[in-house]
Structures are given as C-alpha cells and as structure tokens.
Design a protein around this motif. Structure first.
Motif, mmCIF file in Angstrom:
data_model
loop_
_atom_site.group_PDB
_atom_site.id
_atom_site.type_symbol
_atom_site.label_atom_id
_atom_site.label_comp_id
_atom_site.label_asym_id
_atom_site.label_seq_id
_atom_site.Cartn_x
_atom_site.Cartn_y
_atom_site.Cartn_z
ATOM 1 N N ILE A 150 28.589 55.324 -3.778
ATOM 2 C CA ILE A 150 27.899 55.077 -5.040
ATOM 3 C C ILE A 150 26.633 55.926 -5.126
ATOM 4 C CG2 ILE A 150 26.734 53.271 -6.398
ATOM 5 C CD1 ILE A 150 28.446 51.260 -4.639
ATOM 6 N N ALA A 151 26.303 56.353 -6.330
ATOM 7 C CA ALA A 151 25.018 57.003 -6.574
ATOM 8 C C ALA A 151 24.502 56.574 -7.939
ATOM 9 C CB ALA A 151 25.143 58.521 -6.503
ATOM 10 N N TYR A 152 23.185 56.477 -8.060
ATOM 11 C CA TYR A 152 22.556 56.009 -9.296
ATOM 12 C C TYR A 152 22.385 57.146 -10.302
ATOM 13 C CZ TYR A 152 18.817 54.460 -12.439
ATOM 14 O OH TYR A 152 18.068 54.169 -13.541
ATOM 15 N N SER A 153 22.639 56.851 -11.577
ATOM 16 C CA SER A 153 22.392 57.806 -12.650
ATOM 17 C C SER A 153 22.301 57.067 -13.973
ATOM 18 C CB SER A 153 23.507 58.862 -12.724
ATOM 19 O OG SER A 153 23.311 59.738 -13.824
ATOM 20 N N ARG A 154 21.205 57.259 -14.696
ATOM 21 C CA ARG A 154 21.022 56.747 -16.041
ATOM 22 C C ARG A 154 21.312 55.248 -16.157
ATOM 23 N NH1 ARG A 154 23.521 61.650 -19.823
ATOM 24 N NH2 ARG A 154 22.148 63.307 -19.014
ATOM 25 N N GLN A 155 20.624 54.503 -15.326
ATOM 26 C CA GLN A 155 20.660 53.040 -15.343
ATOM 27 C C GLN A 155 22.044 52.442 -15.077
ATOM 28 O OE1 GLN A 155 18.236 52.445 -19.117
ATOM 29 N NE2 GLN A 155 17.014 51.239 -17.660
ATOM 30 N N ARG A 156 22.821 53.165 -14.272
ATOM 31 C CA ARG A 156 24.092 52.650 -13.760
ATOM 32 C C ARG A 156 24.251 53.117 -12.317
ATOM 33 N NH1 ARG A 156 27.096 49.230 -17.507
ATOM 34 N NH2 ARG A 156 26.348 49.870 -19.550
ATOM 35 N N TYR A 157 24.901 52.295 -11.504
ATOM 36 C CA TYR A 157 25.316 52.723 -10.180
ATOM 37 C C TYR A 157 26.752 53.229 -10.300
ATOM 38 C CZ TYR A 157 21.117 50.900 -7.961
ATOM 39 O OH TYR A 157 19.815 50.700 -7.573
ATOM 40 N N ARG A 158 26.894 54.560 -10.229
ATOM 41 C CA ARG A 158 28.184 55.204 -10.478
ATOM 42 C C ARG A 158 29.018 55.260 -9.200
ATOM 43 N NH1 ARG A 158 27.612 55.777 -16.186
ATOM 44 N NH2 ARG A 158 25.404 56.149 -16.549
ATOM 45 N N ILE A 159 30.288 54.946 -9.328
ATOM 46 C CA ILE A 159 31.201 54.974 -8.176
ATOM 47 C C ILE A 159 31.826 56.357 -8.072
ATOM 48 C CG2 ILE A 159 33.270 53.979 -7.142
ATOM 49 C CD1 ILE A 159 32.628 51.399 -8.691
ATOM 50 N N PHE A 160 31.561 57.052 -6.972
ATOM 51 C CA PHE A 160 32.102 58.398 -6.759
ATOM 52 C C PHE A 160 33.425 58.365 -5.990
ATOM 53 C CE2 PHE A 160 28.001 59.465 -8.196
ATOM 54 C CZ PHE A 160 27.990 60.802 -8.537
ATOM 55 N N GLY A 161 33.607 57.371 -5.160
ATOM 56 C CA GLY A 161 34.843 57.250 -4.396
ATOM 57 C C GLY A 161 34.988 55.834 -3.880
ATOM 58 N N GLU A 162 36.221 55.442 -3.611
ATOM 59 C CA GLU A 162 36.468 54.071 -3.147
ATOM 60 C C GLU A 162 37.822 53.976 -2.464
ATOM 61 O OE1 GLU A 162 36.780 51.358 -6.523
ATOM 62 O OE2 GLU A 162 37.233 53.087 -7.774
ATOM 63 N N THR A 163 38.102 52.811 -1.907
ATOM 64 C CA THR A 163 39.402 52.589 -1.289
ATOM 65 C C THR A 163 40.471 52.428 -2.365
ATOM 66 O OG1 THR A 163 40.689 51.154 0.167
ATOM 67 C CG2 THR A 163 38.970 50.105 -1.133
ATOM 68 N N LEU A 164 41.636 52.923 -2.065
ATOM 69 C CA LEU A 164 42.761 52.797 -2.990
ATOM 70 C C LEU A 164 43.585 51.548 -2.709
ATOM 71 C CD1 LEU A 164 43.941 56.529 -2.982
ATOM 72 C CD2 LEU A 164 42.636 55.350 -4.765
ATOM 73 N N ASP A 165 43.316 50.888 -1.569
ATOM 74 C CA ASP A 165 44.084 49.676 -1.241
ATOM 75 C C ASP A 165 43.180 48.615 -0.626
ATOM 76 O OD1 ASP A 165 43.956 50.943 1.392
ATOM 77 O OD2 ASP A 165 45.792 51.997 0.850
ATOM 78 N N ILE A 166 43.116 48.549 0.704
ATOM 79 C CA ILE A 166 42.302 47.521 1.343
ATOM 80 C C ILE A 166 40.937 48.085 1.729
ATOM 81 C CG2 ILE A 166 44.296 46.243 2.192
ATOM 82 C CD1 ILE A 166 43.799 47.484 4.951
ATOM 83 N N ALA A 167 39.975 47.193 1.862
ATOM 84 C CA ALA A 167 38.625 47.597 2.252
ATOM 85 C C ALA A 167 38.534 47.791 3.763
ATOM 86 C CB ALA A 167 37.621 46.542 1.798
ATOM 87 N N VAL A 168 37.514 48.525 4.202
ATOM 88 C CA VAL A 168 37.367 48.809 5.625
ATOM 89 C C VAL A 168 37.172 47.520 6.430
ATOM 90 C CG1 VAL A 168 34.889 49.290 5.323
ATOM 91 C CG2 VAL A 168 36.072 50.131 7.345
ATOM 92 N N GLY A 169 36.385 46.584 5.905
ATOM 93 C CA GLY A 169 36.182 45.324 6.623
ATOM 94 C C GLY A 169 37.456 44.528 6.743
ATOM 95 N N ASN A 170 38.254 44.539 5.687
ATOM 96 C CA ASN A 170 39.541 43.839 5.716
ATOM 97 C C ASN A 170 40.484 44.477 6.725
ATOM 98 O OD1 ASN A 170 42.486 43.556 3.929
ATOM 99 N ND2 ASN A 170 41.317 41.735 4.472
ATOM 100 N N CYS A 171 40.450 45.804 6.826
ATOM 101 C CA CYS A 171 41.272 46.518 7.807
ATOM 102 C C CYS A 171 40.906 46.093 9.232
ATOM 103 C CB CYS A 171 41.077 48.022 7.623
ATOM 104 S SG CYS A 171 41.992 49.055 8.788
ATOM 105 N N LEU A 172 39.619 46.058 9.530
ATOM 106 C CA LEU A 172 39.163 45.650 10.863
ATOM 107 C C LEU A 172 39.488 44.181 11.137
ATOM 108 C CD1 LEU A 172 35.691 47.453 10.869
ATOM 109 C CD2 LEU A 172 37.711 48.119 12.184
ATOM 110 N N ASP A 173 39.273 43.331 10.132
ATOM 111 C CA ASP A 173 39.528 41.894 10.302
ATOM 112 C C ASP A 173 41.009 41.626 10.581
ATOM 113 O OD1 ASP A 173 36.883 41.526 9.818
ATOM 114 O OD2 ASP A 173 37.121 40.606 7.846
ATOM 115 N N ARG A 174 41.882 42.321 9.858
ATOM 116 C CA ARG A 174 43.325 42.091 10.036
ATOM 117 C C ARG A 174 43.807 42.609 11.384
ATOM 118 N NH1 ARG A 174 45.643 43.820 4.183
ATOM 119 N NH2 ARG A 174 47.637 43.843 5.323
#
Length: 358
Positions: A150-174
């Motif tokens: 995420i990076a901030y621009s013009r009063q929004r936190y813009r998402i530049f990239g993300e997971t396409l399925d499960i989150a990293v914490g969920n991967c480790l937990d499972r």
C-alpha cells in the motif's frame, strides 16, 4: 481538555480494547498520542485445529465486558470523559465482528457517545505511523487474513499489490496445523522458531504475478512434502546432497524464505514506482524477525529505512482502532447506528483519509 477514545477490535481470534489520548491541538507529527491502556485476550485452539467463527464469537462475547472494564481501569478514565467509541467495522470474520459491534453499540448508547467505525487495515497503518514515526512509507500489510502492498496518495491508501488467494498469515497458520504444533502464543510464531533451526533450503514454487502474489500452491506443495516426511515416503525433495533427510525445521525455514522473498520483491517494486525510501511493516506477521531482516536488507540497498513495531501494536489490538477512529472523529466522521453494520469485505482503498492533507 484532551480527546479520549475507546477502541474495540475483534475481527479474528484476538479481542482487544484500548484507550488513547490525543492532544487538543491537531496532530501534525508522530508520537503525539498517548496510549493509556491496551489489553487483549486471544482465543487459542488445540494443536492442529483452526478457530471457527462461531467459537471465536463466543469467546469475544464472554470477554468483552471484562476487557472494557480493565481498559478503563488501567487508563484511569471514566466513561463520561470519552469522546467516542471506535470499533472494527471490517474486514474480518463475520461472527466475531458482529459480537464486537454489538458491544460497541451497547456502550455507546449507555454512555451517550458517538460511534466511529474503523477499517482494520487503516488502524494498523495509522498506529504504525504513530509509533515508528514513518512519514509517508510504502506499507506492507501482512496478517492472517490480509496481504497488501500500500502507498498513500490524495487522501486514500492505494493498493499496489496483494494476494490473489490466501494471506501470508493464513498460509503459515495452515502449515502449522499440518505439523500439529501448538497455537499458543500463535502458530506463525512457532513456525518462526522452528525455521530458526532450519539450515537447508528446499525449493518451493515462487509465484509472483506482476505486483500480486499467490500462496495456495506453495502451501499445497509444502504440505505434501510434510506428509511424505511424516509417512516416510521416498521423495527426492526430502533427501539432501549428503544423503541425509530434510527436517521439519528445514521445511519451515524454506517456507518462510520463499514467501518472504516474494513479499520483498513486490514491496521493492512499489518503492521504485512511488519513489519512496521508507517501508512500514504492519499486521501480525510483521513481528517476524526474519521478514524484518530481509526487508531491511532490501531497504538498505536502496538507501532506505524499515519501520516495524513490536507485538503490542503489530498483532491485532484495540488501541489501533481507538487511534484511527479518533483521527476520523476529529475531522467530523460519525457512524450512526444504521451505518454500524460490520462487513467481512472492506477494502483499504475504500476509506477516505480525511485527517491527512499531504
């Protein structure tokens, strides 16, 4: 008189309540808020089991009144001194979120105070900025349910990239459930301790797609290796060059190295795009020392800096909700009872960041 708010967080298995104090003047720099109390209780399941929404919600209902009383006592604040009640509106698990929002509505009406709904990720970001002093960083948000750059621009936190399925914490937990290691204090922490003893890197799928990444295939692959290891099946991947066998510690080490390298890659790409030299890591996985080390090496190569907090603030907590909610409250944000519906899906970039004008 200063501003005071009470924050309630319960989007997953951690129930947190915090009370924060803001100075009367507008907050223009970091480290100006005063944490008066920050209490938390975690719903922990037996090894090999995850936490179900129904059972987690029951835990939150059982503990929320006690934690509110404890937070007010530690803060030495009376309800009539509070300016607002802040609560996590999403994203998260439906039943636990609903339990906490009901508690927030109840005390807001009892004490005749306004409600402020808070995006969970925004809470992490603003608390991270407040504690570390990062001014305008690229944010890596890594938790059990979310993975975003995420990076901030013009009063929004813009998402530049993300997971396409499960989150990293969920991967480790499972993977921790596959290994049947304890869930206390957290599965990811126990994976980290095992990984520190690993010495041999096992090749795993590396899946970065532009600015996004995928972890379900990595999890399935390392799970299959773990099952073969436990069952004593012949697998070339489990034999080292010297003929000895790969250990559970090696698998934990390899999983961390692979997915953390992916996170470093997309974070560096975002830094180059926006021209930033600061990285702020937030979310529960942000406590991982190896992730901080790898990100720090990358930032150093770019003549940059890394910012991270300890477990008091990177793990889900009530004080981050109190802080972000009070920032919004001071710029006119209120959440009516009709609007205080929690949602499992609440995008970070949906929030108008009214308190930032840079």
């Amino acid at each position: 008189m200063p501003y005071y708010s009470l924050g309630l967080e319960g989007s997953a298995n951690k129930l947190g309540v915090g009370v924060i104090e803001h100075p009367l003047e507008k907050i223009a720099a970091y480290n100006q808020a005063n944490v008066l109390s920050n209490v938390r209780d975690t719903y922990v399941t037996p090894p090999g089991e995850g936490f179900l929404p129904r059972d987690t919600a029951r835990h939150h209902r059982n503990w929320v009144v006690r934690l509110i009383k404890q937070a007010l006592k530690e803060a030495n604040i009376r309800p009539d001194q509070l300016d607002c009640i802040c609560f996590t509106q999403g994203p998260g698990m439906g039943a636990p979120l609903q339990s906490v929002v009901i508690a927030a509505r109840t005390i807001a009406q009892m004490w005749d105070l306004p409600l402020v709904g808070v995006n969970h990720c925004i809470g992490h970001i603003e608390m991270g900025r407040e504690i570390t002093g990062a001014t305008n960083p690229v944010v890596l948000y890594v938790s059990g349910g979310n993975t975003q750059v995420i990076a901030y621009s013009r009063q929004r936190y813009r998402i530049f990239g993300e997971t396409l399925d499960i989150a990293v914490g969920n991967c480790l937990d499972r993977f921790a459930r596959t290994l049947r290691i304890p869930n206390a204090p957290s599965p990811g922490y126990n994976i980290e301790q095992l990984a520190k003893k690993g010495r041999h890197l096992v090749e795993l799928p590396y899946t970065v797609k532009g600015m996004d990444l995928s972890m379900s295939g990595i999890l399935e692959y390392v799970d299959s290796l773990a099952h073969d290891l436990f069952q004593g099946k012949k697998n070339k991947q489990l034999i080292r060059a010297d003929g000895s066998k790969v250990t559970v510690e090696d698998l934990c080490f390899s999983l961390q190295e692979c997915i953390f390298a992916m996170l470093v890659e997309i974070t560096e790409r975002a830094m180059a795009h926006v021209g930033s030299r600061e990285v702020l890591i937030v979310g529960g996985v942000g406590c991982n020392e190896r992730l901080q080390e790898m990100m720090g090496l990358m930032a150093k190569d770019r003549n940059g800096s890394i910012y991270a907090t300890d477990e008091r603030f990177c793990i889900d907590n009530g004080i981050m909700i109190a802080h972000a909610g009070l920032l919004a409250y001071r710029t006119g944000t209120r959440t009516t009872l009709e609007q205080s519906v929690c949602t499992q899906r609440f995008r970070t970039d949906e929030v108008f960041v009214s308190w930032r004008e840079d």
